[in-house]
Design a protein around this motif. Sequence first.
Motif, mmCIF file in Angstrom:
data_model
loop_
_atom_site.group_PDB
_atom_site.id
_atom_site.type_symbol
_atom_site.label_atom_id
_atom_site.label_comp_id
_atom_site.label_asym_id
_atom_site.label_seq_id
_atom_site.Cartn_x
_atom_site.Cartn_y
_atom_site.Cartn_z
ATOM 1 N N VAL A 82 0.872 -1.273 0.072
ATOM 2 C CA VAL A 82 -0.021 -0.001 -0.031
ATOM 3 C C VAL A 82 0.721 1.231 0.193
ATOM 4 C CG1 VAL A 82 -1.794 1.294 1.178
ATOM 5 C CG2 VAL A 82 -1.598 -1.299 1.465
ATOM 6 N N LEU A 99 -4.803 6.384 6.081
ATOM 7 C CA LEU A 99 -5.554 5.090 5.769
ATOM 8 C C LEU A 99 -6.353 4.313 6.303
ATOM 9 C CD1 LEU A 99 -4.738 3.407 2.813
ATOM 10 C CD2 LEU A 99 -3.097 2.254 4.085
ATOM 11 N N THR A 128 2.444 3.257 6.759
ATOM 12 C CA THR A 128 1.292 2.232 6.665
ATOM 13 C C THR A 128 1.675 1.110 7.422
ATOM 14 O OG1 THR A 128 1.341 1.506 4.510
ATOM 15 C CG2 THR A 128 0.365 3.474 4.716
ATOM 16 N N VAL A 181 -4.265 3.702 -3.632
ATOM 17 C CA VAL A 181 -5.740 2.861 -2.910
ATOM 18 C C VAL A 181 -5.656 1.430 -3.429
ATOM 19 C CG1 VAL A 181 -8.255 2.617 -3.368
ATOM 20 C CG2 VAL A 181 -6.748 4.899 -3.551
ATOM 21 N N ASP A 225 -0.469 9.896 5.751
ATOM 22 C CA ASP A 225 0.408 10.679 4.844
ATOM 23 C C ASP A 225 0.721 12.034 5.420
ATOM 24 O OD1 ASP A 225 1.390 12.101 2.766
ATOM 25 O OD2 ASP A 225 1.127 10.394 1.249
ATOM 26 N N TYR A 249 -8.746 2.340 1.841
ATOM 27 C CA TYR A 249 -8.580 3.327 0.907
ATOM 28 C C TYR A 249 -7.948 4.692 1.880
ATOM 29 C CZ TYR A 249 -12.939 3.935 3.698
ATOM 30 O OH TYR A 249 -14.185 3.832 4.743
ATOM 31 N N TRP A 250 -7.816 5.691 1.156
ATOM 32 C CA TRP A 250 -7.207 7.022 1.678
ATOM 33 C C TRP A 250 -8.373 7.976 1.957
ATOM 34 C CZ3 TRP A 250 -2.395 7.676 3.669
ATOM 35 C CH2 TRP A 250 -1.521 6.538 3.337
#
Length: 235
Positions: A35, A204, A69, A46, A197, A217-218
Amino acid sequence: MRKRLVAAALAALAAGALTTPAAAQAPRPLTTVSVLAHGSKAGTAVVSGQNAPGTRLDVGGVHTASAHTLQIDYQVQQTGYWCGPAATRIALSARISPPSQSTLAAQLGTTVNGTDHISQVTGVLNANLGTGWYETKEMPNDPPTQAQRDLLWYDIVLDIDHNYPLVANIVAPPGNQPPGYPSDQTIYHYFTVIGYDDANRTVLIADPASFSGNQIYWLSFDQLATLIPPKGYSA
């Protein structure tokens, strides 16, 4: 340990000099899927798919200059009211081989009406990990205060950098929903925050509901901060 880190880092935050120690090493599952952070030259930000309830998706972590992540074992919730157990299991999977959703549902006291309060998640996370790391953070103000937003971002960075995913209890009304959610319903839900991020101010999400196939997903931090009130999160 966590409270000492929080006190020291909040002082550093006030002074404009926040740093966090290196993350602990996560146990590694057999199969991983990378990811990647937004803007990475290597590929997409994603990961989503159409996994059937209860099937596994091992998601591999990454740590760059601005993004971190975690590696987790993702599962879709196995019933319509097991989002709490499924989100808890995802969080535990970053550190241990987690119990089943059914076992966690029993530990959480989850019923057909769901999991009543985020404090139940906090207790079960600590009981299974034996670390005492997690605390319940309430966000009763809607919209949240700047202090609550600052604490949420700080908790995300601190926890992810120490290999602890967060579990959030959210309320998603029409007009303010993550991707794929039914647009004509207010969704009361639990999901897991597994990364951040800093450059893009995004988080995330590992979402056990898998609405329209959206699983990992972000999400913008600003939206996350508006989804949690008047509930809370475990961090």
